[in-house]
Design a protein around this motif. Structure first.
Motif, PDB file in Angstrom:
ATOM      1  N   GLU A   1       0.714  -1.067   0.089  1.00 36.21           N
ATOM      2  CA  GLU A   1      -0.113   0.102  -0.085  1.00 36.21           C
ATOM      3  C   GLU A   1       0.993   1.210  -0.173  1.00 36.21           C
ATOM      4  OE1 GLU A   1      -2.697   0.014   3.224  1.00 36.21           O
ATOM      5  OE2 GLU A   1      -3.849   1.764   2.305  1.00 36.21           O
ATOM      6  N   GLU A   2       0.387   2.280  -0.905  1.00 36.67           N
ATOM      7  CA  GLU A   2       0.993   3.524  -0.552  1.00 36.67           C
ATOM      8  C   GLU A   2      -0.034   4.727  -0.430  1.00 36.67           C
ATOM      9  OE1 GLU A   2       3.697   5.085  -3.650  1.00 36.67           O
ATOM     10  OE2 GLU A   2       2.254   6.672  -3.652  1.00 36.67           O
ATOM     11  N   VAL A   3       0.021   5.381   0.702  1.00 38.34           N
ATOM     12  CA  VAL A   3      -1.231   6.566   1.121  1.00 38.34           C
ATOM     13  C   VAL A   3      -0.354   7.767   1.185  1.00 38.34           C
ATOM     14  CG1 VAL A   3      -2.372   7.095   2.945  1.00 38.34           C
ATOM     15  CG2 VAL A   3      -2.189   4.884   2.571  1.00 38.34           C
ATOM     16  N   ARG A   4      -0.969   8.638   0.659  1.00 35.77           N
ATOM     17  CA  ARG A   4      -0.239  10.082   0.535  1.00 35.77           C
ATOM     18  C   ARG A   4      -1.441  11.077   1.344  1.00 35.77           C
ATOM     19  NH1 ARG A   4       0.357  13.980  -4.103  1.00 35.77           N
ATOM     20  NH2 ARG A   4       1.652  15.560  -3.296  1.00 35.77           N
ATOM     21  N   PHE A   5      -1.099  11.811   2.226  1.00 31.81           N
ATOM     22  CA  PHE A   5      -1.651  13.026   2.770  1.00 31.81           C
ATOM     23  C   PHE A   5      -0.809  14.403   2.476  1.00 31.81           C
ATOM     24  CE2 PHE A   5      -2.946   9.504   5.816  1.00 31.81           C
ATOM     25  CZ  PHE A   5      -4.484   9.744   5.609  1.00 31.81           C
ATOM     26  N   TRP A   6      -1.720  15.178   2.098  1.00 37.45           N
ATOM     27  CA  TRP A   6      -1.001  16.535   1.908  1.00 37.45           C
ATOM     28  C   TRP A   6      -2.145  17.691   2.096  1.00 37.45           C
ATOM     29  CZ3 TRP A   6      -2.718  13.641  -1.939  1.00 37.45           C
ATOM     30  CH2 TRP A   6      -3.499  14.240  -3.161  1.00 37.45           C
ATOM     31  N   HIS A   7      -1.677  18.860   2.215  1.00 38.49           N
ATOM     32  CA  HIS A   7      -2.433  19.871   2.550  1.00 38.49           C
ATOM     33  C   HIS A   7      -2.216  21.108   1.792  1.00 38.49           C
ATOM     34  CE1 HIS A   7      -0.305  23.070   4.768  1.00 38.49           C
ATOM     35  NE2 HIS A   7       0.536  22.015   4.857  1.00 38.49           N
ATOM     36  N   VAL A   8      -3.193  21.896   1.702  1.00 37.64           N
ATOM     37  CA  VAL A   8      -2.980  23.251   0.741  1.00 37.64           C
ATOM     38  C   VAL A   8      -3.074  24.493   1.719  1.00 37.64           C
ATOM     39  CG1 VAL A   8      -3.672  22.103  -1.251  1.00 37.64           C
ATOM     40  CG2 VAL A   8      -5.596  22.941  -0.094  1.00 37.64           C
ATOM     41  N   GLY A   9      -3.165  24.594   3.036  1.00 37.32           N
ATOM     42  CA  GLY A   9      -3.236  25.545   3.788  1.00 37.32           C
ATOM     43  C   GLY A   9      -4.663  25.723   4.361  1.00 37.32           C
ATOM     44  N   LYS A  10      -5.527  24.901   3.969  1.00 35.11           N
ATOM     45  CA  LYS A  10      -6.996  24.771   4.668  1.00 35.11           C
ATOM     46  C   LYS A  10      -7.167  23.785   5.644  1.00 35.11           C
ATOM     47  CE  LYS A  10      -8.764  26.312   0.465  1.00 35.11           C
ATOM     48  NZ  LYS A  10      -9.881  25.968  -0.944  1.00 35.11           N
ATOM     49  N   PRO A  11      -8.050  23.642   6.359  1.00 39.68           N
ATOM     50  CA  PRO A  11      -8.439  22.865   7.636  1.00 39.68           C
ATOM     51  C   PRO A  11      -8.476  21.353   6.877  1.00 39.68           C
ATOM     52  CG  PRO A  11      -9.985  24.097   7.631  1.00 39.68           C
ATOM     53  CD  PRO A  11      -9.182  24.683   6.654  1.00 39.68           C
ATOM     54  N   LEU A  12      -7.952  20.799   6.095  1.00 41.55           N
ATOM     55  CA  LEU A  12      -8.288  19.231   5.682  1.00 41.55           C
ATOM     56  C   LEU A  12      -7.192  18.949   5.020  1.00 41.55           C
ATOM     57  CD1 LEU A  12      -8.622  19.858   2.346  1.00 41.55           C
ATOM     58  CD2 LEU A  12     -10.767  21.073   2.903  1.00 41.55           C
TER      59      LEU A  12
END
Lengths: 158, 158
Positions: free
Chosen positions: B37-48
């Protein structure tokens, strides 16, 4: 190695690639706005497209909206779209693909506890020539009747 | 330029990054299976968090499953997850985040006309140390009662 396109995916294969362009949005409850958009469709050898989209405010490049999900090609010229939205919405769209034209309407709009109230979405897509994709989104939300919300024209990146 | 982490996103910030590992799946209606498995979490400055996941069969590297969506941090230690699955499912999960532990259950599972019948999903995530993430998925589907379906341990890429 790039897998072959699944035969059942052929009706949607014209969408493959990265598309960029500009659009306009309006709705009775908000100020009209312009946006820049990037849409990416890719495949992994199955009869479906993977889809990501994001829009930015032209003036400052701030990310405005994004969506992600899958477009499933169903035999008989049908298409099923499953999407997640960052503002707490999931969406199932079903409809038809014929030539370069896709017409879908929501069979389900699901909301998290804190999401804005959206009750129906309809989307139309039209391939223009080989390298332009126009779309329209109609929305029923926050007590307003179903009406035009977004339109854009995108161009395929080489 | 990487935006700052939104203050409301802090309870979920431990998920940021790319995670890889292996898992096992079983269900009464299928043969037990292993996956990478590969999982990626990233953000763009918002609360998500933006989230993509994919699994492969270890033997041949074939893509097996994938998911995409958004994890919304809600004040008060709540989390809302909106997901799309390639096999025609959308999922809303809601629950809690406390320290490195997340417990969510589906408030909605939506199916396209041709999707497999899944009626409930529960997911648990646990940070182990600073660099390992274990999860379990329990599923109620195709007439079977809610039960264990998937478990995996992932490690954060440097």
């Amino acid at each position: 190695m790039e897998p072959d396109i699944h035969p059942e995916l052929q009706p949607l294969a014209f969408l493959l690639g990265t598309w960029r362009g500009t659009g306009k949005g309006d709705y009775p409850t908000i100020q009209p706005f312009d946006y820049e958009e990037e849409v990416r469709f890719w495949h992994v050898g199955k009869p479906l497209l993977l889809y990501t989209q994001r829009t930015r405010t032209p003036a400052d490049g701030q990310i405005r909206h994004s969506e992600m999900g899958y477009w499933r090609a169903v035999p008989g010229g049908r298409v099923e779209i499953v999407l997640a939205h960052p503002f707490g919405i999931v969406e199932i769209q079903e409809g038809t693909v014929e030539g370069g034209r896709i017409e879908v309407a929501s069979t389900l709009v699901g909301l998290t506890a804190t999401a804005k109230e959206v009750t129906r979405l309809e989307r139309s897509f039209e391939l223009r020539g080989s390298g332009a994709l126009a779309y329209e989104v109609r929305m029923q939300a926050v007590g307003q009747p179903l009406q035009h919300h977004l339109s854009a024209e995108l161009h395929r990146e080489e």
